[in-house]
Design a protein around this motif. Structure first.
Motif, mmCIF file in Angstrom:
data_model
loop_
_atom_site.group_PDB
_atom_site.id
_atom_site.type_symbol
_atom_site.label_atom_id
_atom_site.label_comp_id
_atom_site.label_asym_id
_atom_site.label_seq_id
_atom_site.Cartn_x
_atom_site.Cartn_y
_atom_site.Cartn_z
ATOM 1 N N UNK A 169 -11.883 4.934 1.306
ATOM 2 C CA UNK A 169 -12.790 4.975 2.457
ATOM 3 C C UNK A 169 -12.521 6.212 3.307
ATOM 4 N N UNK A 170 -11.258 6.492 3.547
ATOM 5 C CA UNK A 170 -10.878 7.677 4.333
ATOM 6 C C UNK A 170 -11.419 8.952 3.681
ATOM 7 N N UNK A 171 -11.341 9.046 2.370
ATOM 8 C CA UNK A 171 -11.853 10.227 1.673
ATOM 9 C C UNK A 171 -13.369 10.287 1.671
ATOM 10 N N UNK A 172 -14.031 9.147 1.722
ATOM 11 C CA UNK A 172 -15.491 9.174 1.902
ATOM 12 C C UNK A 172 -15.830 9.755 3.273
ATOM 13 N N UNK A 173 -15.046 9.392 4.287
ATOM 14 C CA UNK A 173 -15.264 9.933 5.638
ATOM 15 C C UNK A 173 -15.002 11.441 5.677
ATOM 16 N N UNK A 174 -13.853 11.865 5.136
ATOM 17 C CA UNK A 174 -13.522 13.287 5.192
ATOM 18 C C UNK A 174 -14.442 14.117 4.295
ATOM 19 N N UNK A 175 -14.955 13.501 3.241
ATOM 20 C CA UNK A 175 -15.937 14.198 2.410
ATOM 21 C C UNK A 175 -17.247 14.413 3.149
ATOM 22 N N UNK A 176 -17.714 13.369 3.842
ATOM 23 C CA UNK A 176 -18.944 13.498 4.631
ATOM 24 C C UNK A 176 -18.765 14.498 5.766
ATOM 25 N N UNK A 177 -17.536 14.616 6.267
ATOM 26 C CA UNK A 177 -17.254 15.521 7.382
ATOM 27 C C UNK A 177 -17.442 16.989 7.022
ATOM 28 N N UNK A 178 -17.497 17.315 5.733
ATOM 29 C CA UNK A 178 -17.694 18.711 5.329
ATOM 30 C C UNK A 178 -19.021 19.269 5.816
ATOM 31 N N UNK A 179 -19.951 18.400 6.161
ATOM 32 C CA UNK A 179 -21.242 18.877 6.664
ATOM 33 C C UNK A 179 -21.218 19.120 8.170
ATOM 34 N N UNK A 189 -14.881 9.904 -7.526
ATOM 35 C CA UNK A 189 -13.459 9.662 -7.302
ATOM 36 C C UNK A 189 -13.167 8.526 -6.332
ATOM 37 N N UNK A 190 -14.090 8.268 -5.388
ATOM 38 C CA UNK A 190 -13.764 7.359 -4.289
ATOM 39 C C UNK A 190 -14.799 6.251 -4.078
ATOM 40 N N UNK A 191 -15.554 5.951 -5.093
ATOM 41 C CA UNK A 191 -16.558 4.893 -4.955
ATOM 42 C C UNK A 191 -15.887 3.518 -4.971
ATOM 43 N N UNK A 192 -16.670 2.493 -4.771
ATOM 44 C CA UNK A 192 -16.184 1.111 -4.740
ATOM 45 C C UNK A 192 -15.617 0.683 -6.095
ATOM 46 N N UNK A 193 -14.861 -0.384 -6.083
ATOM 47 C CA UNK A 193 -14.387 -0.991 -7.319
ATOM 48 C C UNK A 193 -15.503 -1.865 -7.897
ATOM 49 N N UNK A 194 -15.266 -2.396 -9.077
ATOM 50 C CA UNK A 194 -16.305 -3.190 -9.750
ATOM 51 C C UNK A 194 -16.720 -4.420 -8.950
ATOM 52 N N UNK A 195 -15.797 -4.970 -8.163
ATOM 53 C CA UNK A 195 -16.122 -6.156 -7.372
ATOM 54 C C UNK A 195 -16.713 -5.805 -6.000
ATOM 55 N N UNK A 196 -16.945 -4.510 -5.754
ATOM 56 C CA UNK A 196 -17.532 -4.077 -4.488
ATOM 57 C C UNK A 196 -16.509 -3.721 -3.424
ATOM 58 N N UNK A 197 -15.241 -4.018 -3.672
ATOM 59 C CA UNK A 197 -14.217 -3.703 -2.675
ATOM 60 C C UNK A 197 -13.881 -2.212 -2.701
ATOM 61 N N UNK A 198 -13.270 -1.737 -1.627
ATOM 62 C CA UNK A 198 -12.856 -0.338 -1.540
ATOM 63 C C UNK A 198 -11.584 -0.277 -0.703
ATOM 64 N N UNK A 199 -10.556 0.403 -1.208
ATOM 65 C CA UNK A 199 -9.333 0.489 -0.412
ATOM 66 C C UNK A 199 -9.500 1.559 0.675
ATOM 67 N N UNK A 200 -8.625 1.527 1.662
ATOM 68 C CA UNK A 200 -8.798 2.396 2.824
ATOM 69 C C UNK A 200 -8.532 3.861 2.507
ATOM 70 N N UNK A 201 -7.747 4.151 1.477
ATOM 71 C CA UNK A 201 -7.565 5.548 1.061
ATOM 72 C C UNK A 201 -8.886 6.117 0.558
#
Length: 329
Positions: free
Chosen positions: A285-295, A271-283
């Protein structure tokens, strides 16, 4: 006089608005070393710790959860409240006096006692929703209780510590979206009445529309692949900086292992991986952080969740104003 009991109106609200057959999330909102439980199990099977000086009970996990449900029901009249999702850790086992000489493997169920030192829960209100970047968000209230923070060697009336929060939960991944305006990180109360009053004050002071606006703004800003790589590297470097440099920088509190999860999910998350050009929006990125925080363990889970938003919002501010941010330069 303050009382721990619900009045008749409170009981009616509790029974009418709580949906007992639907749990607030069918996926764990936190993992780490926790186990799933239910309010019914806590009330029927778990003993309640006491203050040793006078043998008076502390505010139990069940009392805390029911207080939040009750206050939320009285504020969000007409809305649907789902059954709380509860996670427990740090089991404290015991036995009744009659079984003191039995070997552990011979204990019968009624001879065992049990409670959990730490508890976290969320209560979802699915009828209050919004959407960001195609992700559905539901209003969510919750809290953390850890008996190890209380002085149980005191008498009843000593401070008891709680953490309470209100925010949104991303239904795509059960990630919690919490920020400082919806969080009390060290609430100290002496009675259940005080606890309820503080819960009410926090909920009534929370501006859901403003929070959603701040979250939605994240999707308008992004990082290039190079900026993301610099960000992850700088986050790993932060803990090794000299103290005088650290004091001037707002850190990301995720561990190195969690940052590794963010880097992995940058490529692999559905759901929250990078775009095809390698960019990632901050929404994302924020969900990657909160997803990792589950541990994270219960002790640090909400603090890191709040820190994740603050950190990403500072990145947004730097990108918006084209100012310097140590993590991006």
């Amino acid at each position: 006089m303050e009382t721990a009991a619900f009045n008749n109106n409170e009981v009616a609200l509790f029974e009418e608005q709580l949906q007992p057959s639907v749990v607030s999330t069918d996926k764990p909102f936190i993992q780490a070393n926790t186990i799933e439980s239910s309010l019914e199990e806590i009330k029927s099977r778990h003993v309640i710790p006491v203050f040793t000086r006078d043998n008076e009970p502390v505010i139990s996990h069940a009392d805390f959860i029911e207080s939040v449900v009750n206050v939320a029901s009285s504020i969000y009249v007409g809305e649907t409240l789902l059954k709380p999702s509860i996670r427990l850790s740090h089991a404290i086992k015991g036995r009744i006096p009659e079984a003191k000489d039995k070997p552990a493997n011979a204990l019968l169920e009624h001879e065992k006692t049990l409670y959990y030192e730490r508890m976290a829960f969320v209560l979802e209100i699915p009828t209050i929703q919004d959407e960001i970047d195609g992700n559905q968000l539901s209003l969510t209230i919750g809290g953390v209780k850890a008996y190890n923070l209380d002085n149980l060697y005191a008498r009843k009336g000593a401070d008891e510590h709680f953490k309470i929060f209100i925010g949104f939960q991303n239904k795509v991944c059960t990630n919690l979206c919490v920020w400082t305006d919806g969080y009390l990180n060290d609430l100290k109360v002496k009675s259940l009445g005080q606890l309820k009053a503080c819960i009410r004050t926090m909920i009534e002071g929370y501006n859901a529309n403003y929070h959603i606006h701040a979250l939605r703004a994240l999707s308008n800003y992004g990082l290039t692949e190079q900026q993301f790589a610099i960000l992850i590297g700088k986050c790993r470097m932060y803990n090794h900086l000299p103290s005088n440099m650290k004091n001037e920088i707002i850190p990301l509190q995720l561990s190195d292992t969690q940052l590794g999860t963010v880097a992995k999910d940058y490529y692999r998350d559905n759901s929250f991986c990078r775009m095809n050009d390698g960019s990632i929006n901050l929404w994302r990125l924020y969900n990657l952080f909160t997803g990792a925080n589950k541990s994270s363990y219960i002790d640090t889970f909400i603090d890191r969740s709040v820190n994740s938003f603050h950190f990403v919002d500072l990145l947004r501010g730097a990108l918006d104003s084209k100012s310097t941010n140590w993590f991006l330069n």
